[in-house]
Design a protein around this motif. Structure first.
Motif, PDB file in Angstrom:
ATOM      1  N   ASP A 191      23.167  29.753  82.294  1.00 10.90           N
ATOM      2  CA  ASP A 191      22.144  29.891  81.232  1.00 10.90           C
ATOM      3  C   ASP A 191      20.969  28.861  81.582  1.00 10.90           C
ATOM      4  N   GLU A 192      20.266  28.524  80.551  1.00 12.31           N
ATOM      5  CA  GLU A 192      19.123  27.757  80.812  1.00 12.31           C
ATOM      6  C   GLU A 192      19.371  26.528  81.344  1.00 12.31           C
ATOM      7  N   PRO A 193      20.241  25.661  80.578  1.00 10.92           N
ATOM      8  CA  PRO A 193      20.282  24.220  81.330  1.00 10.92           C
ATOM      9  C   PRO A 193      21.121  24.443  82.723  1.00 10.92           C
ATOM     10  N   MET A 194      21.944  25.501  83.016  1.00  7.74           N
ATOM     11  CA  MET A 194      22.455  25.329  84.395  1.00  7.74           C
ATOM     12  C   MET A 194      21.600  25.993  85.301  1.00  7.74           C
ATOM     13  N   ARG A 195      20.511  26.669  84.978  1.00  6.53           N
ATOM     14  CA  ARG A 195      19.376  26.910  85.729  1.00  6.53           C
ATOM     15  C   ARG A 195      18.675  25.826  86.377  1.00  6.53           C
ATOM     16  N   VAL A 196      18.440  24.937  85.409  1.00  5.74           N
ATOM     17  CA  VAL A 196      17.499  23.829  85.723  1.00  5.74           C
ATOM     18  C   VAL A 196      18.416  22.753  86.613  1.00  5.74           C
ATOM     19  N   LEU A 197      19.716  22.650  86.263  1.00  8.92           N
ATOM     20  CA  LEU A 197      20.564  21.874  87.144  1.00  8.92           C
ATOM     21  C   LEU A 197      20.690  22.353  88.641  1.00  8.92           C
ATOM     22  N   LEU A 198      20.806  23.641  88.755  1.00 12.57           N
ATOM     23  CA  LEU A 198      21.009  24.224  90.268  1.00 12.57           C
ATOM     24  C   LEU A 198      19.641  24.193  90.982  1.00 12.57           C
ATOM     25  N   LEU A 199      18.479  24.609  90.059  1.00  9.71           N
ATOM     26  CA  LEU A 199      17.238  24.138  90.934  1.00  9.71           C
ATOM     27  C   LEU A 199      16.942  22.953  91.512  1.00  9.71           C
ATOM     28  N   TRP A 200      17.427  22.225  90.465  1.00  7.37           N
ATOM     29  CA  TRP A 200      17.415  20.609  91.087  1.00  7.37           C
ATOM     30  C   TRP A 200      18.343  20.241  92.114  1.00  7.37           C
ATOM     31  N   LEU A 201      19.564  20.763  92.108  1.00  3.19           N
ATOM     32  CA  LEU A 201      20.442  20.543  93.192  1.00  3.19           C
ATOM     33  C   LEU A 201      19.924  21.188  94.582  1.00  3.19           C
ATOM     34  N   LYS A 202      19.542  22.580  94.275  1.00  2.00           N
ATOM     35  CA  LYS A 202      18.850  23.273  95.510  1.00  2.00           C
ATOM     36  C   LYS A 202      17.697  22.298  96.103  1.00  2.00           C
ATOM     37  N   ARG A 203      17.105  21.779  95.461  1.00  2.99           N
ATOM     38  CA  ARG A 203      15.818  21.114  96.043  1.00  2.99           C
ATOM     39  C   ARG A 203      16.162  19.800  96.446  1.00  2.99           C
ATOM     40  N   GLU A 221      21.769  37.384  79.146  1.00  4.56           N
ATOM     41  CA  GLU A 221      20.968  37.236  77.905  1.00  4.56           C
ATOM     42  C   GLU A 221      20.694  38.466  77.134  1.00  4.56           C
ATOM     43  N   GLU A 222      20.090  39.347  78.025  1.00  3.64           N
ATOM     44  CA  GLU A 222      19.490  40.373  77.256  1.00  3.64           C
ATOM     45  C   GLU A 222      20.350  41.750  77.078  1.00  3.64           C
ATOM     46  N   TRP A 223      21.439  41.925  77.756  1.00  6.94           N
ATOM     47  CA  TRP A 223      22.480  42.807  77.824  1.00  6.94           C
ATOM     48  C   TRP A 223      23.837  42.470  77.737  1.00  6.94           C
ATOM     49  N   GLY A 224      24.321  41.143  77.459  1.00 12.47           N
ATOM     50  CA  GLY A 224      25.583  40.687  77.526  1.00 12.47           C
ATOM     51  C   GLY A 224      25.939  40.578  76.008  1.00 12.47           C
ATOM     52  N   HIS A 225      25.503  41.384  75.029  1.00  9.26           N
ATOM     53  CA  HIS A 225      25.927  41.098  73.621  1.00  9.26           C
ATOM     54  C   HIS A 225      26.047  42.434  72.859  1.00  9.26           C
ATOM     55  N   LYS A 226      26.659  42.418  71.617  1.00  8.55           N
ATOM     56  CA  LYS A 226      27.151  43.638  70.955  1.00  8.55           C
ATOM     57  C   LYS A 226      25.786  44.419  70.476  1.00  8.55           C
ATOM     58  N   ALA A 227      24.733  43.707  70.416  1.00  7.44           N
ATOM     59  CA  ALA A 227      23.503  44.456  69.841  1.00  7.44           C
ATOM     60  C   ALA A 227      22.966  45.611  70.654  1.00  7.44           C
ATOM     61  N   VAL A 228      23.379  45.618  71.995  1.00  5.25           N
ATOM     62  CA  VAL A 228      22.745  46.611  72.735  1.00  5.25           C
ATOM     63  C   VAL A 228      23.398  48.071  72.597  1.00  5.25           C
ATOM     64  N   VAL A 347      26.536  38.725  66.744  1.00  3.42           N
ATOM     65  CA  VAL A 347      26.095  39.532  67.997  1.00  3.42           C
ATOM     66  C   VAL A 347      26.413  38.848  69.188  1.00  3.42           C
ATOM     67  N   ARG A 348      26.210  37.543  69.155  1.00  2.00           N
ATOM     68  CA  ARG A 348      26.797  36.691  70.380  1.00  2.00           C
ATOM     69  C   ARG A 348      27.701  36.164  70.542  1.00  2.00           C
ATOM     70  N   GLY A 349      28.566  36.196  69.483  1.00  6.22           N
ATOM     71  CA  GLY A 349      29.785  35.231  69.286  1.00  6.22           C
ATOM     72  C   GLY A 349      30.678  35.632  70.375  1.00  6.22           C
ATOM     73  N   GLY A 350      31.536  34.652  70.602  1.00  6.65           N
ATOM     74  CA  GLY A 350      32.693  34.822  71.767  1.00  6.65           C
ATOM     75  C   GLY A 350      33.998  34.565  71.291  1.00  6.65           C
ATOM     76  N   THR A 351      34.847  34.853  71.846  1.00  7.04           N
ATOM     77  CA  THR A 351      36.326  34.439  71.595  1.00  7.04           C
ATOM     78  C   THR A 351      36.994  35.007  70.510  1.00  7.04           C
ATOM     79  N   GLY A 352      36.145  35.832  69.821  1.00 11.01           N
ATOM     80  CA  GLY A 352      36.754  36.647  68.443  1.00 11.01           C
ATOM     81  C   GLY A 352      36.609  35.671  67.336  1.00 11.01           C
ATOM     82  N   GLN A 353      35.594  34.724  67.266  1.00 11.40           N
ATOM     83  CA  GLN A 353      35.410  33.858  66.139  1.00 11.40           C
ATOM     84  C   GLN A 353      34.462  34.336  65.255  1.00 11.40           C
TER      85      GLN A 353
END
Length: 591
Positions: A191-203, A221-228, A347-353
């Motif tokens: 996800d977005e914060p992990m992308r920033v972190l890994l880009l920084w680690l890579k550099r 983010e676009e296909w991993g949820h119920k709305a699709v 649509v994006r809820g997880g773990t049945g909550q």
């Protein structure tokens, strides 16, 4: 990004209080981490300080510099599991606290159980005591920040601090990336914060590209949820009403052609009748600006007027539009499909909550109350036919026939997993295959239809960055114009790391542990079960009570977050026996 407030933090051992959007203040209890977070404005500043990029530019950089990759067991990797922002686990915790119910400590659960997926000599990154117990004896990076809910936020704060501090703490991870450019970083979701972190680690490590064991961001983010899986209620309303006597599956097929999966890829998946209810406002329209997290002794109470006072009335209009769509979806389910009951879920809820089952589609008062409650979250919802799952009982449990099928290392995984469910909440799995599905009431035809639908889905996304995840199916009756005919349908796309990963990993481990049995050609099945360990039940103690091996049986305690969440597992030649033994083991532990 979730709207959260950026403040100086205090040790998580102090008393935290959280200001809810309705103005109430509740204690933040039952967590190994605090509720602190990074607000969107501050996140943008961190992006620029670490990468010289804005958040929008990070996405393009991630596509070029972070490469989704499957597991590589021949090289040590790095494991860092953080709650994904899209699953809204923090928001789910707030909802539980607001209702006066205990909340699950998902940051700690994910950290602790991620150790089960680590390969030999992987470097593990985490911070909580249950994670440290699980990681004992392995190479680790201990993050000193216990105040942020998301590990990714804690790591970003560390990276944004003094270089001598982050280089000392994260030095082993940086050194590993420098030494092996093919090292794979295993994360829950990119996800977005992990992308920033890994880009920084890579550099910082000076490598050209970073291999990441996670789906490409657009997959999750676009296909991993119920709305699709479903058309929008407003789009479905434009279809002509089916004439009397028409086959009900014809109307369902017409609606399927309005789903995002069909419109973009031409893929018609088996589905239940249902419609998405779209939130037209922004996340800031449902709560006071800058979020709802606070620090000890410095409680921030949202403005009592909230969004009702917005001059343009946009938030009020968005809620009205949301309610109108929900009423429309209920009308379509009643009139087009002859249904009486629905199921409302985020649509994006997880773990049945946050799922409401048995919603009366003809009761305007109930629908209006649910619309108010759901709209408050500022997210899209789905109103789907209420599923009356087919059932099968074994000693100690009645299974709903809600199997899931999975992707591992970019390929369709073997068999399927039948879920232990407590209401709508996932609580473990049993592994089934060609030889064992009938013992749980799943017919040969239903098994084949589930596998075929999942194979089509995996083929569609192969080469597009699909690495892991699962799809939940229903084998259920919905009534109405479908009568007593059982439907086989996709219900939920969970395109990230998921609970069944631990079943598959344990099954591989069990085949090694029961090597003589596996070598004889006798199949091995396995079951995992969520437990609620006592407050003094740490992992070493749980293992003393659970772990055992015989020539035909293997049991292990996989995770324990004392007082909150645990996972145990049993493997043996028979799937029914595996399910019954793991249930009996749970009963002994909780007696």
């Amino acid at each position: 990004m979730s709207t959260v407030e950026s403040r100086a933090v205090h040790p998580a051992s102090e008393r935290w209080e959280v200001a809810l959007p309705d103005g109430r203040v509740v204690p933040w209890t039952g967590f190994h981490v605090g509720p602190a977070g990074i607000a969107p404005r501050e996140f943008a500043h961190i992006c620029r300080r670490l990468l010289g990029l804005g958040p929008a530019e990070v996405e393009a950089a991630a596509r070029e510099e972070l490469r989704p990759a499957g597991a590589t067991r021949d090289r040590p990797g790095i494991v860092a599991y953080s709650p994904p922002m899209a699953k809204r686990m923090f928001e789910g915790a707030l909802e539980s606290l607001a209702a006066g119910e205990p909340a699950e400590d998902w940051p700690t659960i994910l950290e602790a159980r991620s150790v089960c997926l680590a390969h030999a000599d992987d470097l593990l990154i985490g911070r909580t005591a249950p994670w440290k117990e699980a990681a004992a004896g392995r190479p680790v990076v201990v993050v000193p920040d216990h105040d942020h809910f998301h590990l990714s936020h804690a790591l970003l704060r560390l990276a944004d601090g003094p270089a001598d501090r982050w280089s000392r703490i994260l030095g082993p991870a940086i050194d590993r990336l420098r030494a092996d450019p093919a090292c794979v970083v295993r994360v829950y979701a990119l996800d977005e914060p992990m992308r920033v972190l890994l880009l920084w680690l890579k550099r910082v490590a000076g490598v050209d590209r970073l291999l990441v064991e996670a789906n490409a961001p657009e997959i999750t983010e676009e296909w991993g949820h119920k709305a699709v899986l479903h058309p929008a209620a407003r789009a479905a309303h434009d279809l002509p009403a089916p004439p009397p006597g028409r086959d009900p599956f014809d109307a369902l097929d017409e609606e399927t052609e309005l789903t995002p999966l069909y419109r973009v890829f031409g893929l018609a998946v088996p589905r239940l009748p249902g419609y998405t209810v779209v939130w037209d406002g922004g996340p800031g329209d449902t709560a006071a600006d800058d979020g709802i997290r606070t620090t000890p002794g410095d409680v921030r109470v949202p403005d009592a007027t909230g969004d009702e006072a917005l001059a343009n009335g946009h938030a009020h209009g968005a809620r009205d539009a949301f309610a109108a769509q929900l009423f429309l979806a209920a009308q379509l389910l009643r009139e087009r499909h002859g249904l009486r009951l629905g199921c409302l879920k985020p649509v994006r809820g997880g773990t049945g909550q946050r799922i409401h089952v048995g919603v009366p589609l003809d009761d305007p008062d109930v629908l209006a109350a649910l619309a108010r409650q759901a709209a408050h979250s500022g997210e899209d919802y789905l109103l789907e036919a209420h599923a009356d799952y087919l059932r099968h009982a074994v000693t100690g449990h009645e299974f709903l026939l809600a199997p899931s099928v999975h992707v591992r290392a970019g390929a369709l995984a073997d068999g399927m997993a039948l879920q232990f469910l407590n209401g709508t909440m996932w609580e473990g799995n049993v592994f089934l295959d060609e030889a064992t599905h009938a013992a749980f009431g799943i017919t040969r035809d239903h098994y084949a239809r589930v596998r075929r639908a999942m194979a089509d889905f995996v083929r569609l996304f192969q080469g597009r960055g699909l690495i892991n995840g699962g799809v939940d199916f229903a084998i259920a009756r919905v009534g109405g114009r479908f009568g007593d005919t059982p439907l086989v349908a996709m219900q939920d796309l969970n395109l990230s790391a998921c609970g069944a990963d631990y079943l598959h990993a344990f099954l591989e481990e069990s085949r090694t542990a029961l090597g003589a049995l596996a070598g004889s050609g006798t199949g091995i099945s396995a079951a995992t079960k969520v437990i609620r360990p006592a407050s003094d039940m740490d992992l070493p103690r749980l293992r003393r009570l659970v772990d055992h091996r015989t020539p035909t049986s293997y049991a292990r305690a996989l995770t324990s977050v004392p007082g909150n969440w645990g996972l145990i597992a049993v493997a043996c030649p028979d799937a029914v026996r595996a399910a019954e033994e793991v249930l009996a083991l749970e009963a002994r532990l909780t007696a």
